[in-house]
Design a protein around this motif. Sequence first.
Motif, mmCIF file in Angstrom:
data_model
loop_
_atom_site.group_PDB
_atom_site.id
_atom_site.type_symbol
_atom_site.label_atom_id
_atom_site.label_comp_id
_atom_site.label_asym_id
_atom_site.label_seq_id
_atom_site.Cartn_x
_atom_site.Cartn_y
_atom_site.Cartn_z
ATOM 1 N N MET B 1 0.852 -1.202 0.000
ATOM 2 C CA MET B 1 0.000 0.000 0.000
ATOM 3 C C MET B 1 0.885 1.247 0.000
ATOM 4 S SD MET B 1 -3.192 0.522 2.536
ATOM 5 C CE MET B 1 -4.325 1.869 2.378
ATOM 6 N N THR B 2 0.541 2.193 -0.832
ATOM 7 C CA THR B 2 1.365 3.406 -0.898
ATOM 8 C C THR B 2 1.116 4.297 0.310
ATOM 9 O OG1 THR B 2 -0.366 4.339 -2.240
ATOM 10 C CG2 THR B 2 1.573 3.536 -3.418
ATOM 11 N N THR B 3 2.092 5.162 0.577
ATOM 12 C CA THR B 3 1.950 6.099 1.688
ATOM 13 C C THR B 3 0.796 7.049 1.394
ATOM 14 O OG1 THR B 3 4.328 6.070 1.586
ATOM 15 C CG2 THR B 3 3.342 7.578 3.168
ATOM 16 N N PRO B 4 -0.173 7.150 2.285
ATOM 17 C CA PRO B 4 -1.306 8.032 1.984
ATOM 18 C C PRO B 4 -0.908 9.503 1.873
ATOM 19 C CG PRO B 4 -1.513 7.070 4.190
ATOM 20 C CD PRO B 4 -0.346 6.414 3.545
ATOM 21 N N LEU B 5 0.044 9.931 2.709
ATOM 22 C CA LEU B 5 0.440 11.335 2.647
ATOM 23 C C LEU B 5 1.934 11.447 2.901
ATOM 24 C CD1 LEU B 5 -0.297 14.381 2.516
ATOM 25 C CD2 LEU B 5 -0.718 14.288 4.964
ATOM 26 N N ALA B 6 2.633 12.025 1.945
ATOM 27 C CA ALA B 6 4.080 12.223 2.115
ATOM 28 C C ALA B 6 4.413 13.672 1.828
ATOM 29 C CB ALA B 6 4.846 11.303 1.171
ATOM 30 N N ILE B 7 5.140 14.300 2.726
ATOM 31 C CA ILE B 7 5.557 15.683 2.542
ATOM 32 C C ILE B 7 7.071 15.703 2.535
ATOM 33 C CG2 ILE B 7 5.558 17.985 3.593
ATOM 34 C CD1 ILE B 7 2.776 17.378 4.663
ATOM 35 N N GLU B 8 7.657 16.229 1.437
ATOM 36 C CA GLU B 8 9.115 16.262 1.334
ATOM 37 C C GLU B 8 9.577 17.684 1.114
ATOM 38 O OE1 GLU B 8 10.498 13.514 -1.758
ATOM 39 O OE2 GLU B 8 8.700 12.349 -1.242
ATOM 40 N N ASN B 9 10.465 18.130 1.956
ATOM 41 C CA ASN B 9 11.111 19.443 1.813
ATOM 42 C C ASN B 9 10.143 20.566 1.486
ATOM 43 O OD1 ASN B 9 13.135 17.254 0.233
ATOM 44 N ND2 ASN B 9 13.943 18.361 2.015
ATOM 45 N N LEU B 10 9.032 20.584 2.200
ATOM 46 C CA LEU B 10 8.052 21.641 1.986
ATOM 47 C C LEU B 10 8.585 22.953 2.556
ATOM 48 C CD1 LEU B 10 5.120 22.654 1.395
ATOM 49 C CD2 LEU B 10 4.538 21.875 3.690
ATOM 50 N N SER B 11 8.580 24.001 1.731
ATOM 51 C CA SER B 11 8.948 25.308 2.272
ATOM 52 C C SER B 11 7.960 26.348 1.770
ATOM 53 C CB SER B 11 10.377 25.685 1.895
ATOM 54 O OG SER B 11 10.454 25.974 0.524
ATOM 55 N N MET B 12 7.705 27.316 2.615
ATOM 56 C CA MET B 12 6.689 28.315 2.289
ATOM 57 C C MET B 12 7.145 29.660 2.822
ATOM 58 S SD MET B 12 3.605 28.889 1.139
ATOM 59 C CE MET B 12 2.933 30.537 1.024
ATOM 60 N N ARG B 13 7.054 30.681 1.973
ATOM 61 C CA ARG B 13 7.402 32.031 2.419
ATOM 62 C C ARG B 13 6.237 32.964 2.175
ATOM 63 N NH1 ARG B 13 12.518 32.634 -0.650
ATOM 64 N NH2 ARG B 13 11.465 34.502 -1.388
ATOM 65 N N PHE B 14 6.007 33.862 3.142
ATOM 66 C CA PHE B 14 5.074 34.960 2.911
ATOM 67 C C PHE B 14 5.931 36.205 2.786
ATOM 68 C CE2 PHE B 14 1.979 32.348 5.584
ATOM 69 C CZ PHE B 14 1.246 31.943 4.489
ATOM 70 N N GLY B 15 6.174 36.692 1.592
ATOM 71 C CA GLY B 15 7.059 37.845 1.412
ATOM 72 C C GLY B 15 8.431 37.521 1.963
ATOM 73 N N ALA B 16 8.908 38.359 2.881
ATOM 74 C CA ALA B 16 10.251 38.165 3.398
ATOM 75 C C ALA B 16 10.279 37.142 4.536
ATOM 76 C CB ALA B 16 10.812 39.496 3.884
ATOM 77 N N VAL B 17 9.087 36.752 5.013
ATOM 78 C CA VAL B 17 9.043 35.873 6.184
ATOM 79 C C VAL B 17 8.963 34.419 5.746
ATOM 80 C CG1 VAL B 17 7.837 35.402 8.345
ATOM 81 C CG2 VAL B 17 7.721 37.683 7.318
ATOM 82 N N THR B 18 9.909 33.620 6.204
ATOM 83 C CA THR B 18 9.861 32.192 5.913
ATOM 84 C C THR B 18 9.051 31.516 7.004
ATOM 85 O OG1 THR B 18 12.027 32.372 4.945
ATOM 86 C CG2 THR B 18 11.256 30.163 5.446
ATOM 87 N N VAL B 19 7.882 31.004 6.618
ATOM 88 C CA VAL B 19 7.000 30.392 7.618
ATOM 89 C C VAL B 19 7.386 28.943 7.851
ATOM 90 C CG1 VAL B 19 4.618 30.066 8.290
ATOM 91 C CG2 VAL B 19 5.200 31.878 6.724
ATOM 92 N N LEU B 20 7.677 28.254 6.751
ATOM 93 C CA LEU B 20 8.118 26.865 6.848
ATOM 94 C C LEU B 20 9.444 26.758 6.095
ATOM 95 C CD1 LEU B 20 4.753 25.126 5.847
ATOM 96 C CD2 LEU B 20 5.662 25.333 8.159
ATOM 97 N N PRO B 21 10.565 26.601 6.793
ATOM 98 C CA PRO B 21 11.838 26.524 6.089
ATOM 99 C C PRO B 21 12.004 25.200 5.314
ATOM 100 C CG PRO B 21 12.167 26.858 8.470
ATOM 101 C CD PRO B 21 10.723 26.598 8.260
ATOM 102 N N ASP B 22 11.718 24.092 5.956
ATOM 103 C CA ASP B 22 11.969 22.807 5.302
ATOM 104 C C ASP B 22 11.304 21.707 6.127
ATOM 105 O OD1 ASP B 22 12.884 20.652 3.944
ATOM 106 O OD2 ASP B 22 14.979 20.864 4.537
ATOM 107 N N VAL B 23 10.136 21.274 5.696
ATOM 108 C CA VAL B 23 9.388 20.300 6.492
ATOM 109 C C VAL B 23 9.221 19.006 5.705
ATOM 110 C CG1 VAL B 23 7.103 19.787 7.440
ATOM 111 C CG2 VAL B 23 8.137 22.017 7.853
ATOM 112 N N SER B 24 9.529 17.884 6.340
ATOM 113 C CA SER B 24 9.304 16.586 5.717
ATOM 114 C C SER B 24 8.729 15.619 6.734
ATOM 115 C CB SER B 24 10.621 15.979 5.208
ATOM 116 O OG SER B 24 11.251 16.852 4.308
ATOM 117 N N PHE B 25 7.683 14.918 6.374
ATOM 118 C CA PHE B 25 7.215 13.785 7.183
ATOM 119 C C PHE B 25 6.262 12.936 6.359
ATOM 120 C CE2 PHE B 25 4.232 17.212 8.178
ATOM 121 C CZ PHE B 25 3.002 16.590 8.113
ATOM 122 N N GLU B 26 6.005 11.733 6.847
ATOM 123 C CA GLU B 26 5.081 10.838 6.157
ATOM 124 C C GLU B 26 4.029 10.363 7.130
ATOM 125 O OE1 GLU B 26 6.973 7.555 4.302
ATOM 126 O OE2 GLU B 26 7.907 8.798 2.755
#
Lengths: 281, 249
Positions: B1-26
């Motif tokens: 069975m495949t992993t239902p949810l995998a997050i790899e190196n997610l990063s998110m910025r709002f303008g100059a503010v980095t909200v999520l620098p680097d998130v990974s989990f399964e």
Amino acid sequence: MTTPILEVEDLTIRYRGAPQPAVQGASFTLGRERLGIVGESGSGKSTVGRALMRLLPTAEIGAARMQFGRTDLLTASERQMRALRGNRMSMILQDPKFSLNPIRRCGEQIAEACLAHERMSKRAAKDRALAMLEAVQIRDPQLVYDRYPHQVSGGMGQRIMIAMMLLAGPELVIADEPTSALDVTVRLEVLKILDGLVREKGIGLIMISHDLNLVRNFCDRVLIMYAGRVVETLDAAELDNARHPYTRGLLAAQPRIGGSRDPLPVLERRPEWTRPMEGTA
Amino acid sequence: MTTPLAIENLSMRFGAVTVLPDVSFEVAPGECFGLVGESGSGKSTILLCVSMLLSGWEGRIAIGGRAVRDMSLMERCRSLQMVFQDPYGSLHPRQSVRAALSEPVRIHRLGDVDARLEQVMTDVGLPVSFLDRYPHQLSGGQRQRVAIARALILEPSILLLDEPTSALDVSVQAEILNLLQRLRAEKGFTCLMVSHDLAVVDYMCDRFAVMQHGEITEILPRSAILPNAATHPYARQLIDASIAYENAM
């Protein structure tokens, strides 16, 4: 118990146009102690707090007795109430974001409160404000004094509110959900500061909350309200031995760390809870 | 069975503010995974990124091996659904329960609307007659049940829960938590839940991530809460504070 600060007997509050009173037949006394009022939303707990401060212009407040020290809160004029509020009784509200003025520096707001209650120079008011900020364990009072509310965290904001409310040395503080807007890690800190000051100065505290854990840890006695009535009054330490099915239901519905994963017991409401209880302590 | 949810190196910025620098989990199949941390630590932002309500992120998010970016809107809506914190704000005040629940069925052309509506109302423990009520005629707990029904009517494999009970009283919270646990056992969906209450996380989740400043400090199993087996200082502090808050001092 020492001489009571506040005596309330048979308090009934009805909002204008409402078919049912929001609070019915509530009686309690408060000495130099910490009293918790718990209940679900809509049970009338905040309404009681506001009625004590007479902050309910659209409600009819009736009671057999509502005595605060020498003042009769039922008959006091608005002028007398203004002299009481913030001075001898004050209120801490849920969210500092909404209770601080966003366009004025935090410290100035505390100093303004000093000037409103006592005749003193601006310089002296500033010193008082700085001393108060120190009393709520803010490490750099001068820095925080010059900040605007949006520049401080929620926990810091709530400490500023506590500083402002305890400034005039009130005899009674009503805290309405003082920490529900804060993170768990800051919550304890803020509560400990409030608790320390209240004990040290011998202030009577009414803590309004929906959180049984908080009330258990920070109060001496607890009133439990359901649908506008006080269903049970007991010592906080005795909360686990509560007799009223509503209190027991609330306690059981709370998930606990390390607790069982069986379905949580669900509260079964009974119509007879809204009628006055006879003969329970 | 495949992993239902995998997050790899997610990063998110709002303008100059980095909200999520680097998130990974399964997240494992059928699991309920918790996200805890102080306000502003980026917990809810992760849910918004997964659901594509925020699209300016970088990295890879995959549901059952399919990248959410490659999914069409229709496919995405059938794969994941979300329940929000405030049931007073998340239901349209001028839409009846029937309108709110039948819209997704109609859009996805699933057929037999009435049967589905009745089924989902029964699933969330509301009387079928409530279909013709409006949100203001429902209590907070009943509204949250409707929000859960709306999320489940498309039978998603992932349910995102953003503080689903923090606006509710303890007594109502118990009902909603029981409901979520029962539905998860019956339907077998996978959950990603944001909460600030470790007691709720302990009750619902198998594993949870402790977040601070947008980073995952530590991923812990539920069994690590009571003995406080966390190693990261912030995670330890959070667990300590929660236990201290719960126990009489």
